[in-house]
Design a protein around this motif. Structure first.
Motif, mmCIF file in Angstrom:
data_model
loop_
_atom_site.group_PDB
_atom_site.id
_atom_site.type_symbol
_atom_site.label_atom_id
_atom_site.label_comp_id
_atom_site.label_asym_id
_atom_site.label_seq_id
_atom_site.Cartn_x
_atom_site.Cartn_y
_atom_site.Cartn_z
ATOM 1 N N TYR A 114 44.114 -27.007 71.460
ATOM 2 C CA TYR A 114 45.179 -27.186 70.457
ATOM 3 C C TYR A 114 45.810 -28.567 70.543
ATOM 4 O O TYR A 114 46.128 -29.180 69.511
ATOM 5 C CB TYR A 114 46.242 -26.108 70.654
ATOM 6 N N ASP A 115 45.992 -29.086 71.734
ATOM 7 C CA ASP A 115 46.627 -30.400 71.895
ATOM 8 C C ASP A 115 45.823 -31.512 71.252
ATOM 9 O O ASP A 115 46.377 -32.553 70.894
ATOM 10 C CB ASP A 115 46.820 -30.715 73.388
ATOM 11 N N SER A 116 44.513 -31.289 71.072
ATOM 12 C CA SER A 116 43.654 -32.321 70.489
ATOM 13 C C SER A 116 43.506 -32.186 68.977
ATOM 14 O O SER A 116 43.600 -33.178 68.244
ATOM 15 C CB SER A 116 42.261 -32.284 71.135
ATOM 16 N N ILE A 117 43.271 -30.969 68.490
ATOM 17 C CA ILE A 117 42.977 -30.808 67.057
ATOM 18 C C ILE A 117 43.812 -29.714 66.401
ATOM 19 O O ILE A 117 43.527 -29.300 65.282
ATOM 20 C CB ILE A 117 41.473 -30.524 66.827
ATOM 21 N N GLY A 118 44.841 -29.235 67.098
ATOM 22 C CA GLY A 118 45.732 -28.256 66.490
ATOM 23 C C GLY A 118 45.068 -26.906 66.302
ATOM 24 O O GLY A 118 44.225 -26.477 67.092
ATOM 25 N N ILE A 119 45.436 -26.239 65.203
ATOM 26 C CA ILE A 119 44.987 -24.869 64.961
ATOM 27 C C ILE A 119 43.484 -24.765 64.749
ATOM 28 O O ILE A 119 42.894 -23.690 64.885
ATOM 29 C CB ILE A 119 45.738 -24.272 63.739
ATOM 30 N N TRP A 120 42.832 -25.900 64.429
ATOM 31 C CA TRP A 120 41.380 -25.895 64.279
ATOM 32 C C TRP A 120 40.690 -25.453 65.565
ATOM 33 O O TRP A 120 39.592 -24.885 65.528
ATOM 34 C CB TRP A 120 40.885 -27.288 63.881
ATOM 35 N N ALA A 121 41.318 -25.714 66.699
ATOM 36 C CA ALA A 121 40.723 -25.309 67.975
ATOM 37 C C ALA A 121 40.534 -23.799 68.024
ATOM 38 O O ALA A 121 39.477 -23.298 68.423
ATOM 39 C CB ALA A 121 41.599 -25.781 69.130
ATOM 40 N N ALA A 122 41.564 -23.065 67.616
ATOM 41 C CA ALA A 122 41.460 -21.608 67.599
ATOM 42 C C ALA A 122 40.416 -21.149 66.587
ATOM 43 O O ALA A 122 39.703 -20.164 66.812
ATOM 44 C CB ALA A 122 42.816 -20.993 67.276
#
Length: 434
Positions: A114-122
């Motif tokens: 999440y710290d890198s790409i936000g909600i896209w990570a999930a």
């Protein structure tokens, strides 16, 4: 069984069945290692990595919800690979599932957080979890079917159960690896330590794929597949609805007891009771080590006294254990009793299920041309509602009830009763021709 099928099995007897058994055991172990890594690591770190701003309870439910997505994908994978397994053969499907599982698991280890790409990570995590479930849907049905169809006469229960022993071996490996990762300093675990178990998958898959390529096709399938069913699933729905429903009902409890005790139990023990995760994982490890040997023992027992008696007894024990012993043992917070609570399901209850269903489910479908699809239909959909949904339903019921365990106990008791009823409604299969 046809003369051609009997001749096929005789030909295989003159070869070495060890290759078939080793391939299915290793393949199952690797796929379950991959699949269970998420279940063991997620309650420890994934809420912080992928849902850092969520309320702790909401974060836990979200992480377990993604865990459940793997089970939503399982029937789709089971039906997809079942179709081609019934039409083209068991062997090519088994190779494909292993590769898909390995690549998707390795990709999880490479995911940005999440710290890198936000909600896209999930979102990416959810997609990869879906692919894991899709692959396991084929493997978890195909390996027992291949083993059953390669078994010596009179020993189908014990031989088919060897593949399912690999499930527990995979859980043991995953537990050991996660235990080492969990022992790392918190900052190391949250930065790169959690990735290592997933990246190890690529090595294991390479080994498993090499062994699997050496395996012969099922002799029973080779002897009876002509002409193949055009759409095996439609033939199952036309002619084998009752066996598929029996498998579905049994799979509810078969999968439910493991995911309630090992996955929700781990989360509940850590988040609610404050028990050290190493203690909980130790219990899971001990139970699954014992299960590797116990699964074939119960498979052999079902060859002697029948599938229904052993399986029905296992479902009764599961319902009673969860209702009266599991949570009280955890709530003592006593190290020995907590380890015992987590170990008993793997050491005794699950082997009574898995050691029998590996032969019982395929034997319910006498037509080789639709067997893979029929077992997949019942088992994978049953696993969604029994196993995949169990942790998130249990977590949601716990939150809804303000911390009361009663709704969870009622839910699992109903699941157990349904499974017991299905066993009572089924015919004995151990002497049935395949």
């Amino acid at each position: 069984m046809s003369v051609a099928a009997l001749n096929g099995q005789s030909a295989l007897r003159n070869k070495d069945r060890t290759k078939v058994a080793l391939s299915c055991f290793l393949g199952s172990a690797i796929e379950w290692y991959d699949f269970m890594l998420y279940g063991f690591l997620a309650p420890l770190v994934f809420d912080k990595l992928f849902f850092p701003h969520a309320d702790p309870v909401a974060g836990m439910i979200a992480v377990l919800g993604i865990f459940a997505v793997g089970f939503v994908a399982r029937p789709l994978g089971g039906l997809f690979f079942g179709h081609f397994g019934d039409r083209l053969g068991r062997k090519p499907v088994m190779a494909a599932t292993l590769i898909l599982m390995g690549l998707s698991t390795t990709a999880i280890g490479l995911l940005p957080t999440y710290d890198s790409i936000g909600i896209w990570a999930a979102g990416f995590l959810l997609a990869l979890r879906f692919l894991q479930g899709f692959a396991l849907g084929g493997e978890s049905t195909g390996a027992p079917v291949l083993m059953l169809e390669s078994a010596p006469e009179g020993k189908r229960g014990v031989f088919a159960s060897i593949a399912q022993s690999g499930n527990f071996a995979g859980v043991v490996i995953a537990t050991l690896v996660v235990s080492f990762a969990a022992a790392l300093p918190s900052d190391v675990l949250l930065t790169w330590g959690w990735r290592v178990p997933f990246l190890l998958s690529i090595v294991l898959v390479g080994l498993g794929f090499y062994v699997r390529l050496k395996v012969e096709e099922s002799p029973v399938f080779e002897a009876t597949r002509t002409p193949p069913a055009r759409v095996p699933l439609l033939q199952v729905l036309d002619n084998y609805k009752r066996p598929a429903l029996i498998v579905f009902c049994c799979a509810l409890a078969e999968s439910g007891v493991f995911y309630l005790t090992s996955i929700f139990g781990l989360s509940y023990g850590v988040k609610t009771l404050g028990i050290d995760q190493a203690t909980l994982l130790r219990g899971v490890l001990i139970g699954n080590v014992i299960a590797i040997a116990m699964v074939p023992l119960f498979g052999a027992l079902s060859d002697r006294i029948g599938r229904r008696l052993v399986l029905g007894t296992g479902f009764v024990q599961a319902g009673l254990y969860v209702a009266f012993l599991f949570f009280p043992l955890l709530q003592t917070r006593d190290t020995l009793l907590v380890v015992l609570a987590m170990a008993i399901p793997g050491a005794l209850i699950q082997p009574m299920h898995i050691g029998v269903t590996s032969s019982f489910y395929p034997e319910l479908f006498p037509d080789t041309r639709v067997r893979f699809s029929g077992v997949s239909l019942g088992r994978q959909f049953g696993t969604i509602f029994g196993g995949g949904a169990m942790p998130v339903i249990a977590a949601s019921l716990l939150a809804w009830s303000g911390g009361s365990l009663l709704p969870i106990l009622i839910y699992f008791s109903l699941v157990s009763v349904i499974a017991i009823g299905a066993v009572m409604a089924a015919e004995e299969t151990r002497l049935r021709a395949i």
